[in-house]
Structures are given as C-alpha cells and as structure tokens.
Design an enzyme around this catalytic site. Structure first.
Site, mmCIF file in Angstrom:
data_model
loop_
_atom_site.group_PDB
_atom_site.id
_atom_site.type_symbol
_atom_site.label_atom_id
_atom_site.label_comp_id
_atom_site.label_asym_id
_atom_site.label_seq_id
_atom_site.Cartn_x
_atom_site.Cartn_y
_atom_site.Cartn_z
ATOM 1 C CB SER B 91 -0.799 -0.068 0.750
ATOM 2 O OG SER B 91 -1.357 0.361 1.652
ATOM 3 C CG HIS B 95 0.007 13.260 1.477
ATOM 4 N ND1 HIS B 95 -1.031 13.338 0.702
ATOM 5 C CD2 HIS B 95 -0.239 11.710 1.653
ATOM 6 C CE1 HIS B 95 -2.173 12.839 1.053
ATOM 7 N NE2 HIS B 95 -1.068 11.719 1.954
ATOM 8 C CG HIS B 105 -4.457 4.307 -2.728
ATOM 9 N ND1 HIS B 105 -5.918 4.011 -3.615
ATOM 10 C CD2 HIS B 105 -4.204 4.151 -1.710
ATOM 11 C CE1 HIS B 105 -5.789 3.184 -2.766
ATOM 12 N NE2 HIS B 105 -4.844 2.628 -1.925
ATOM 13 C CG ASN B 107 -3.633 -1.899 -1.664
ATOM 14 O OD1 ASN B 107 -4.930 -2.405 -1.387
ATOM 15 N ND2 ASN B 107 -3.361 -2.523 -1.249
ATOM 16 N NE ARG B 109 -7.580 -4.973 -0.942
ATOM 17 C CZ ARG B 109 -7.861 -3.531 -1.588
ATOM 18 N NH1 ARG B 109 -7.633 -3.163 -1.322
ATOM 19 N NH2 ARG B 109 -9.539 -3.733 -1.724
ATOM 20 C CG HIS B 138 -7.539 7.131 -16.128
ATOM 21 N ND1 HIS B 138 -8.483 6.507 -15.865
ATOM 22 C CD2 HIS B 138 -7.176 8.759 -15.612
ATOM 23 C CE1 HIS B 138 -8.657 7.417 -14.647
ATOM 24 N NE2 HIS B 138 -8.574 8.636 -14.116
ATOM 25 C CG HIS B 168 -18.792 14.229 4.350
ATOM 26 N ND1 HIS B 168 -18.339 12.690 3.805
ATOM 27 C CD2 HIS B 168 -18.231 14.952 3.862
ATOM 28 C CE1 HIS B 168 -16.435 12.792 3.930
ATOM 29 N NE2 HIS B 168 -16.863 14.339 4.160
#
Lengths: 268, 268
Positions: B91, B95, B105, B107, B109, B138, B168
C-alpha cells in the site's frame, strides 16, 4: 401559551451561544461571523458562528434544529422503533493558538424519536496540562452535576472517559469531563435544568482557563507538538464521533458538522 | 518446491516496493527509512518505508502479511463464512510538496478467507490537474487492464469513481484510476499476472508525472489550496476507506495504517 421543550431548548441554546460568543470575543481581537444553513432535502437548519482570532485560532459554535426521517439503520442505532426525529442543540469546539491553552468541546442536545432524551457533555484536551485547569474544569462540572444528582458526576465522568477514547491508539482524547446520552430517567423539565447548568458551568470555567493561559510563552517545538496532537482530534471525530456520523447521515451542513476539525494539523 | 500464491505475492510486492522506492529516491534528495512492525496479539506484521523529502513531502509504502481471526462482524463485511484470514499486500500513498504534483495512492493485496481473492487499485488526486497527466495515468492503467480483459478498464474505472467518492461533500476524491476487490473470477495465476501489471503500470507512469511537475513554479495561495484539499483525503480515509478500517480492526500498526494521512492539513 404552551412552551414546548423544543422551544425552551432552542431559546436556551441560542442565548447560551450569544453569551459564549461575547465571552470569547472579550478574550480576543476578532469577532464571530455567523452563517445560516438549511438542511438539504429535509426540515430545519442552523446557524454556525465561527471566529478565527489570535487567541482562538478557530472556534465554531453551531446551533441547529433539524427534523425528518432517519434511515432504518440509523434509527436502530439510536434504539428507536420509529424513524421520525427532531433534534435541537448547541455544539462547540475551540482550537487555540497557544499550545498552553487546552482545546475544548461542549454540546447539549435534545432529541425526540419514539421517546425524548437529552445528550451532551464537555471535555478538555490540553497539550501541556496544568493541574489547576483540570481541577477547575472538573470542579465546575461536578458542581453542575451534584446540584441535580450526586450519582451524576462519577457516572458521567466515567462515560466521558469511555466515549472520548481512541482504541486504535489506546489513548484517551484528553483529560475528560462529562458525557451523557439517552438521558430520560426523570421529567424533561428536570433534565433541561441539568443541561442548562452544564452549559453555564462551561461558560464559567473555560473562558477563565483561556484567560490565564493565553499569554504564556511557548516554543516552536511546543506549537509543533500541538499540531501533531490535533491529529488525534481529527481521528476521533472522523472515525468514532456519533455526532459527526449523525450529522453526515442526516445531511446536515458539512461545514457546520466538520467545523470541529482543527485549522492546521500535522501527521508526523 | 511448491511456491504458494502467498509466497509469490509477497515476493512480488517486496520487489515492487524496492523498485518504487529507488525510482522515488532518484527524484528527490532524501532516502526512505524502513521500520518493521509486528501485529499486536496476532500473526504477521510488515515493513513501513517512509521518505520525507523536498519533492515527496511525505510518502509511505507499507508491505504487510498478516493472519489470524477476524471478529464475526468484520468477516461478514468481507462476505466470508469463516473468520480465519490471511492477507498480504503493498500500500502506498504519496503527498507531494509542490501543489502542481498530484497526490497518489496505490495498493494491491491478496486475501484468503473461506475463499481467496485479489483487490487493489490506484487513483490520482491532483490539486491543479493537467490533462496530460490524467490521460497518461489512465492510459497506463487501461494498458495494464486491456492486456488481461477488455472489460476490466471500464469496469474498474467506474468502480474507482464509485469507491473514491465523498458522499457528505458530493465530490470525487480526485480524477480516479482503477479500483477492484473480491476479484476471483479466473485462476489465481492469471489474476496475479494482472495485479503485477497494475503495479508495473503505476511504477512506469507516476514517477514520470512527478518528474515533469515537481519543479513547476507555484504561489503560496496554491500551496494553501493544496493543504485545504488534503482535508478531503483525511476525511475519506478516516470515514470511508475499507483498508483503513480493516487495518485498525485487525490491530495492524497504527503508524503504518495512518501513514496515508497528509503531513500538513488545514480546514478553513
């Protein structure tokens, strides 16, 4: 004219907000700015008051009254058989410029679902704790509690220690205070009198703590430590805090809900 | 000697980690520091590699292999009838100091519970998006996907858009990428080949984007905007991210799990 508990609680929280804002402004050179918000796709809204000053790096006080229908999952979490809800309350978080001044959170709220109840509390998060501050803060809360029930303070203090705890770090959030939820074990008027006293105790003790610590000298390293420790505040509020979750789920105003987040944070 | 998928995946992720760290170090003046950790009260552990440099303000790469028993609630969330688990993966979150360089990001697994599956993905979060970067990112992922199944890229791109979304705020986290979970629709060797290609595509494209943006001029206001937008990264990871929740629930190393949090964040 009959005054309902909703109206009494709204009137109290608005008046408390005004007096808290005045007390905080008297300690700083800035002023609060108010922003009204309406709940998206539902009933109610609120007013968020924010001050960014030299003493109060960022303080938000949100008064809201919201109503409508929760989804079944959220209603079940609140142990309510019905999904209709009404909630009114005041919520406050202060992040301070000087690392010698503790951060603080205070909230009192009144809810109606399949039954009514009160919730709330206040807790102190010092970065460099002074025993005098901790003693005065807890002393004021004990006074407010003892006037209503000698069993309240020990019970609500423990509840606070359990609630404001970060399991993933095995750490308390700060030095505690009191926390309560689902309180409906006596007449609403009696519990309303109690939450009023909690609000008044906060107003008496926290500005006093700010006044005596705000001009203390501190080092850049102490400021850096404060910014790092603020990360714990963010972790708690976003991972665990019920009020934050409730606000986001009920489509409250995002800025009002997340006003609790510190102005500057570091993760080292 | 039989080599298991666990062993193959561990060997691949460790090698990928070493090559990514070398590529990142070649773009910066700092070096990665490694810290090994063991899972508290359970099996396994990992190695966290962190670099704090002038280009990579904070980048963490965590390789871990953990096993044991989940609680029933967590197992149910993973759609597993049994609670025993084994998980291994890599992972990474970066920044960047310059707001013209996107955060990223990545990752991949491999899990075993009542069945085995692969998960992972990579997504790009620019603060000042360049169309060329978005297209290259992309494009690299589409290439990796298309080599295995022409249906993968559109499906995994959409999955990414749905997963990395902040309800939110009604906002996507960034410009997307690919995301996948519970992938077991073909032989493990074939899916292992796919996740390897995802890792290689990341290694090919992201350092290239960093190289062409890292020295671009920018204003203090642009840096301030980056710090504010990083708040969204924190909100997503602490409120919604499955990997973060899984890590905290399985008592992974807190510093390794929360290495994804930005070094400096503001909420305005």
């Amino acid at each position: 004219m009959v005054t309902t508990m909703r109206q009494q609680m709204e009137a109290f929280t608005h008046d408390l907000r005004d007096r808290i804002c005045s007390a905080f402004e008297a300690l700083d050179t800035a002023k609060f700015e108010q922003t009204a918000w309406k709940r998206e796709g539902g009933g109610g809204g609120g007013v968020m008051s924010v001050m960014r000053g030299r003493v109060f790096e960022k303080v938000g006080v949100n008064c809201s009254s919201v109503w409508g229908d929760l989804d079944a999952e959220m209603a079940a979490k609140l142990h309510s058989a019905s999904t209709a809800f009404y909630a009114t309350g005041i919520s406050l978080v202060a992040h301070m410029a000087n690392p010698m001044v503790p951060a603080v959170h205070m909230n009192v709220r009144y809810l109606e679902m399949d039954r009514w109840w009160f919730g709330g509390g206040t807790d102190l998060t010092p970065y460099y704790p002074f025993e005098e501050d901790v003693r005065d803060f807890h002393g004021a809360l004990k006074g407010a509690c003892d006037a209503h029930d000698p069993a309240y303070y020990p019970r609500l203090k423990q509840w606070c220690d359990e609630y404001f705890f970060l399991p993933h770090r095995n750490e308390p959030r700060g030095v505690g205070g009191i926390f309560f939820d689902y309180l409906n074990d006596r007449p609403a008027e009696a519990l309303f009198a109690f939450v009023k006293d909690v609000g008044e105790a906060f107003l008496r003790v926290y500005p006093m703590i700010v006044a005596r610590r705000k001009d203390l000298p501190h080092t850049p390293a102490q400021r850096e430590y404060q910014l790092q420790r603020r990360g714990r505040y963010v972790e708690f509020n976003l991972i665990y805090d019920r009020g934050t979750l409730f606000g986001l789920k009920t489509k409250g105003d995002v800025e009002a809900i997340l006003m609790s987040l510190p102005p500057v944070v570091t993760w080292k």
